[in-house]
Design a protein around this motif. Structure first.
Motif, PDB file in Angstrom:
ATOM      1  N   ASN A 216       0.814  -1.210   0.000  1.00 46.88           N
ATOM      2  CA  ASN A 216       0.000   0.000   0.000  1.00 46.88           C
ATOM      3  C   ASN A 216       0.850   1.262   0.000  1.00 46.88           C
ATOM      4  OD1 ASN A 216      -2.242  -1.603   0.067  1.00 46.88           O
ATOM      5  ND2 ASN A 216      -2.721  -1.237   2.210  1.00 46.88           N
ATOM      6  N   THR A 217       2.006   1.202   0.659  1.00 43.37           N
ATOM      7  CA  THR A 217       2.917   2.345   0.653  1.00 43.37           C
ATOM      8  C   THR A 217       3.325   2.683  -0.768  1.00 43.37           C
ATOM      9  OG1 THR A 217       3.789   1.767   2.839  1.00 43.37           O
ATOM     10  CG2 THR A 217       5.147   3.211   1.467  1.00 43.37           C
ATOM     11  N   GLY A 218       3.701   1.660  -1.530  1.00 44.87           N
ATOM     12  CA  GLY A 218       4.124   1.895  -2.904  1.00 44.87           C
ATOM     13  C   GLY A 218       3.000   2.244  -3.842  1.00 44.87           C
ATOM     14  N   ASP A 219       1.787   1.805  -3.505  1.00 48.12           N
ATOM     15  CA  ASP A 219       0.641   1.991  -4.393  1.00 48.12           C
ATOM     16  C   ASP A 219      -0.207   3.215  -4.047  1.00 48.12           C
ATOM     17  OD1 ASP A 219       1.370  -0.250  -5.756  1.00 48.12           O
ATOM     18  OD2 ASP A 219      -0.191  -1.543  -4.929  1.00 48.12           O
ATOM     19  N   ALA A 220       0.229   4.010  -3.093  1.00 44.93           N
ATOM     20  CA  ALA A 220      -0.631   5.075  -2.566  1.00 44.93           C
ATOM     21  C   ALA A 220      -1.139   6.017  -3.649  1.00 44.93           C
ATOM     22  CB  ALA A 220       0.109   5.864  -1.482  1.00 44.93           C
ATOM     23  N   ASP A 221      -0.256   6.461  -4.542  1.00 47.42           N
ATOM     24  CA  ASP A 221      -0.677   7.411  -5.579  1.00 47.42           C
ATOM     25  C   ASP A 221      -1.686   6.787  -6.536  1.00 47.42           C
ATOM     26  OD1 ASP A 221       0.935   9.338  -4.474  1.00 47.42           O
ATOM     27  OD2 ASP A 221       2.612   8.984  -5.849  1.00 47.42           O
ATOM     28  N   GLY A 222      -1.379   5.572  -7.009  1.00 50.27           N
ATOM     29  CA  GLY A 222      -2.293   4.908  -7.926  1.00 50.27           C
ATOM     30  C   GLY A 222      -3.620   4.573  -7.284  1.00 50.27           C
ATOM     31  N   ASP A 223      -3.593   4.099  -6.033  1.00 52.12           N
ATOM     32  CA  ASP A 223      -4.829   3.777  -5.322  1.00 52.12           C
ATOM     33  C   ASP A 223      -5.652   5.036  -5.053  1.00 52.12           C
ATOM     34  OD1 ASP A 223      -4.240   1.100  -5.294  1.00 52.12           O
ATOM     35  OD2 ASP A 223      -3.507   1.061  -3.233  1.00 52.12           O
ATOM     36  N   ARG A 224      -4.976   6.106  -4.697  1.00 50.19           N
ATOM     37  CA  ARG A 224      -5.682   7.368  -4.427  1.00 50.19           C
ATOM     38  C   ARG A 224      -6.392   7.864  -5.688  1.00 50.19           C
ATOM     39  NH1 ARG A 224      -1.567   9.957  -2.807  1.00 50.19           N
ATOM     40  NH2 ARG A 224      -1.686   9.339  -0.616  1.00 50.19           N
ATOM     41  N   ALA A 225      -5.702   7.759  -6.821  1.00 46.18           N
ATOM     42  CA  ALA A 225      -6.304   8.200  -8.087  1.00 46.18           C
ATOM     43  C   ALA A 225      -7.508   7.350  -8.461  1.00 46.18           C
ATOM     44  CB  ALA A 225      -5.259   8.158  -9.199  1.00 46.18           C
ATOM     45  N   LEU A 234      -4.743   7.968   2.871  1.00 46.21           N
ATOM     46  CA  LEU A 234      -5.388   8.987   3.705  1.00 46.21           C
ATOM     47  C   LEU A 234      -4.404   9.852   4.475  1.00 46.21           C
ATOM     48  CD1 LEU A 234      -8.327   6.894   5.231  1.00 46.21           C
ATOM     49  CD2 LEU A 234      -8.464   8.563   3.373  1.00 46.21           C
ATOM     50  N   VAL A 235      -3.194   9.342   4.680  1.00 52.99           N
ATOM     51  CA  VAL A 235      -2.240  10.056   5.530  1.00 52.99           C
ATOM     52  C   VAL A 235      -0.948  10.293   4.761  1.00 52.99           C
ATOM     53  CG1 VAL A 235      -3.230   9.017   7.602  1.00 52.99           C
ATOM     54  CG2 VAL A 235      -1.257   7.932   6.514  1.00 52.99           C
ATOM     55  N   SER A 236      -0.070  11.074   5.350  1.00 52.44           N
ATOM     56  CA  SER A 236       1.236  11.333   4.733  1.00 52.44           C
ATOM     57  C   SER A 236       2.102  10.081   4.800  1.00 52.44           C
ATOM     58  CB  SER A 236       1.937  12.474   5.463  1.00 52.44           C
ATOM     59  OG  SER A 236       2.280  12.079   6.779  1.00 52.44           O
ATOM     60  N   ALA A 237       3.145  10.062   3.991  1.00 50.54           N
ATOM     61  CA  ALA A 237       4.057   8.927   3.989  1.00 50.54           C
ATOM     62  C   ALA A 237       4.679   8.730   5.371  1.00 50.54           C
ATOM     63  CB  ALA A 237       5.150   9.130   2.940  1.00 50.54           C
ATOM     64  N   ARG A 238       5.011   9.817   6.028  1.00 48.86           N
ATOM     65  CA  ARG A 238       5.614   9.721   7.362  1.00 48.86           C
ATOM     66  C   ARG A 238       4.633   9.124   8.363  1.00 48.86           C
ATOM     67  NH1 ARG A 238       8.454  14.740  10.708  1.00 48.86           N
ATOM     68  NH2 ARG A 238       9.054  13.508  12.546  1.00 48.86           N
ATOM     69  N   THR A 239       3.385   9.558   8.310  1.00 48.58           N
ATOM     70  CA  THR A 239       2.377   9.024   9.231  1.00 48.58           C
ATOM     71  C   THR A 239       2.117   7.555   8.942  1.00 48.58           C
ATOM     72  OG1 THR A 239       1.338  11.197   9.412  1.00 48.58           O
ATOM     73  CG2 THR A 239       0.027   9.298  10.081  1.00 48.58           C
ATOM     74  N   HIS A 240       2.156   7.177   7.659  1.00 46.37           N
ATOM     75  CA  HIS A 240       1.937   5.772   7.330  1.00 46.37           C
ATOM     76  C   HIS A 240       3.082   4.909   7.842  1.00 46.37           C
ATOM     77  CE1 HIS A 240       1.400   2.153   4.696  1.00 46.37           C
ATOM     78  NE2 HIS A 240       0.179   2.337   5.129  1.00 46.37           N
ATOM     79  N   ARG A 241       4.300   5.433   7.808  1.00 49.90           N
ATOM     80  CA  ARG A 241       5.423   4.683   8.387  1.00 49.90           C
ATOM     81  C   ARG A 241       5.194   4.464   9.877  1.00 49.90           C
ATOM     82  NH1 ARG A 241       8.618   7.976   4.856  1.00 49.90           N
ATOM     83  NH2 ARG A 241       9.058   9.436   6.559  1.00 49.90           N
ATOM     84  N   THR A 242       4.638   5.467  10.533  1.00 49.84           N
ATOM     85  CA  THR A 242       4.317   5.332  11.954  1.00 49.84           C
ATOM     86  C   THR A 242       3.249   4.270  12.167  1.00 49.84           C
ATOM     87  OG1 THR A 242       4.856   7.670  12.319  1.00 49.84           O
ATOM     88  CG2 THR A 242       3.538   6.572  14.005  1.00 49.84           C
ATOM     89  N   PHE A 243       2.271   4.230  11.270  1.00 54.63           N
ATOM     90  CA  PHE A 243       1.213   3.212  11.348  1.00 54.63           C
ATOM     91  C   PHE A 243       1.792   1.814  11.182  1.00 54.63           C
ATOM     92  CE2 PHE A 243      -2.001   0.606   9.088  1.00 54.63           C
ATOM     93  CZ  PHE A 243      -2.942   0.525  10.110  1.00 54.63           C
ATOM     94  N   HIS A 282      12.717  -5.351   8.807  1.00 51.82           N
ATOM     95  CA  HIS A 282      11.925  -4.778   7.704  1.00 51.82           C
ATOM     96  C   HIS A 282      11.366  -3.417   8.070  1.00 51.82           C
ATOM     97  CE1 HIS A 282       7.820  -5.502   9.207  1.00 51.82           C
ATOM     98  NE2 HIS A 282       8.024  -6.792   9.304  1.00 51.82           N
ATOM     99  N   LEU A 283      11.176  -3.191   9.374  1.00 52.87           N
ATOM    100  CA  LEU A 283      10.702  -1.880   9.799  1.00 52.87           C
ATOM    101  C   LEU A 283      11.767  -0.809   9.550  1.00 52.87           C
ATOM    102  CD1 LEU A 283       8.230  -0.564  11.112  1.00 52.87           C
ATOM    103  CD2 LEU A 283       9.324  -0.938  13.337  1.00 52.87           C
ATOM    104  N   VAL A 284      13.006  -1.100   9.936  1.00 53.35           N
ATOM    105  CA  VAL A 284      14.104  -0.154   9.725  1.00 53.35           C
ATOM    106  C   VAL A 284      14.342   0.078   8.239  1.00 53.35           C
ATOM    107  CG1 VAL A 284      16.590   0.210  10.017  1.00 53.35           C
ATOM    108  CG2 VAL A 284      15.220  -0.674  11.917  1.00 53.35           C
ATOM    109  N   ILE A 285      14.343  -0.990   7.466  1.00 53.15           N
ATOM    110  CA  ILE A 285      14.578  -0.878   6.025  1.00 53.15           C
ATOM    111  C   ILE A 285      13.447  -0.103   5.358  1.00 53.15           C
ATOM    112  CG2 ILE A 285      14.682  -2.231   3.885  1.00 53.15           C
ATOM    113  CD1 ILE A 285      16.188  -4.359   5.570  1.00 53.15           C
ATOM    114  N   GLY A 286      12.213  -0.336   5.804  1.00 53.50           N
ATOM    115  CA  GLY A 286      11.083   0.410   5.262  1.00 53.50           C
ATOM    116  C   GLY A 286      11.164   1.880   5.588  1.00 53.50           C
ATOM    117  N   PHE A 287      11.614   2.206   6.802  1.00 57.06           N
ATOM    118  CA  PHE A 287      11.778   3.607   7.192  1.00 57.06           C
ATOM    119  C   PHE A 287      12.826   4.298   6.334  1.00 57.06           C
ATOM    120  CE2 PHE A 287       9.040   3.208  10.774  1.00 57.06           C
ATOM    121  CZ  PHE A 287       8.816   4.491  11.253  1.00 57.06           C
TER     122      PHE A 287
END
Length: 321
Positions: A216-225, A234-243, A282-287
């Motif tokens: 979903n992180t990678g697809d956010a723009d396409g899914d939003r469109a 729904l949220v910023s990339a930074r907030t989604h990383r927190t989620f 994977h959390l650190v690498i994703g961040f």
């Protein structure tokens, strides 16, 4: 449930008469992570039930039902993604890397009517197979039969009908299906669902959800469109990383907390220490922004979770017997 948004034009003239290989790709037969719940269920059973011939028969029937229902789900998902352009948006110049051929409508190897006929046929067959599994089971708790029906209905309407993955329920579905497809077959074979079995079902269901969050992180723009509502859209990339961090932390808390509360035995968190390390990795690498790599590690962490729990449950039941 894809990787990174780019832009690509959908083929103007799909190839008609797609062969069996195209339908196999439409059914995503190479995606088996939800089916790994069945070896876990088998390992959770008491030895007398585990080695009964009827158990293998029922688990085989459930496996077939799951495969066919997933085929219906992803078939409808591909049709919806093709119609709204999200699949075309999420597969682009890196099509070879992202295996565009796995999207036969966008690749042009199947037509939309062919995909729809396949999805509806799979829906009918999958529903019948699940009904047969419930009817053939040695135990039929009402809640398990209802949960099985909910899982089938939600799967088929993941991107079709109610389109629950477009209405903000995708993350709930991803974990819920894994939980349901662990608890239902266990209950059909035993008539119950003890607390420790529920804990393991949640730990299992969290796997597809966590690697789905990276998709979903990678697809956010396409899914939003395309109007698909996920936390990432729904949220910023930074907030989604927190989620994602919060979801990962919740799983680690479940593993440690269930043992501390006396629900799980002492060995449960000890056995899953390698998984906790993989989750943190994977959390650190994703961040750091390496979404595809983080997703691959999350997928492997899910599979390692199953392998470790299967082995540990078998050993524990052997000692107990």
């Amino acid at each position: 449930m894809t990787y990174r948004p780019t832009t690509i034009a959908a083929p103007s003239a799909p190839v008609r008469g797609g062969g069996l290989a195209a339908y196999a790709r439409l059914a995503k037969l190479d995606i088996y992570d939800y089916y790994l719940g069945l070896p876990l269920v088998w390992a959770l059973l008491a030895p007398a039930v585990r080695w009964d011939a009827g158990t293998f028969g029922l688990l085989g029937l459930v496996l077939l039902a799951e495969v066919v229902v997933v085929a219906a789900m992803v078939g409808f998902d591909d049709v919806t993604g093709f119609r709204d352009g999200s699949d075309a948006a999420n597969y682009g110049s890196d099509a070879a890397r992202r295996r565009l051929h796995r999207k036969p409508l966008v690749a042009g190897t199947l037509t939309e009517p062919q995909a729809l006929r396949f999805a509806w046929a799979a829906t009918a067959i999958g529903t019948a197979l699940w009904a047969a599994a419930v009817a053939a089971a040695p135990h039929r708790p009402v809640w398990a039969a209802v949960l099985a029906a909910v899982c089938v209905a939600a799967s088929v309407q993941y991107s079709w009908g109610l389109k629950i993955s477009y209405r903000g329920f995708q993350e709930v579905f991803l974990i819920g299906l894994g939980i349901g497809w662990t608890l239902v077959p266990y209950a059909l074979l035993t008539g119950a669902a003890p607390a420790f079995v529920i804990v393991q079902a949640v730990a299992f269901g969290a796997g597809p959800m966590l690697f789905g969050l990276y998709s979903n992180t990678g697809d956010a723009d396409g899914d939003r469109a395309a109007g698909r509502i996920t936390v990432a859209t729904l949220v910023s990339a930074r907030t989604h990383r927190t989620f994602v961090a919060a979801a990962t932390g919740a799983l680690v808390l479940l593993i440690a907390g269930s043992a501390a509360a006396g629900i799980a035995p002492w060995w449960f968190p000890a056995v899953l220490l390698p998984v906790v390390a993989m989750r943190l990795a994977h959390l650190v690498i994703g961040f750091r922004g390496e979404i595809l790599r983080a997703r691959r590690i999350a997928i492997h962490a899910h599979r390692v979770t199953v392998a470790l729990l299967v082995a540990a449950n078998l050993v524990a039941s052997g000692i107990a017997s």
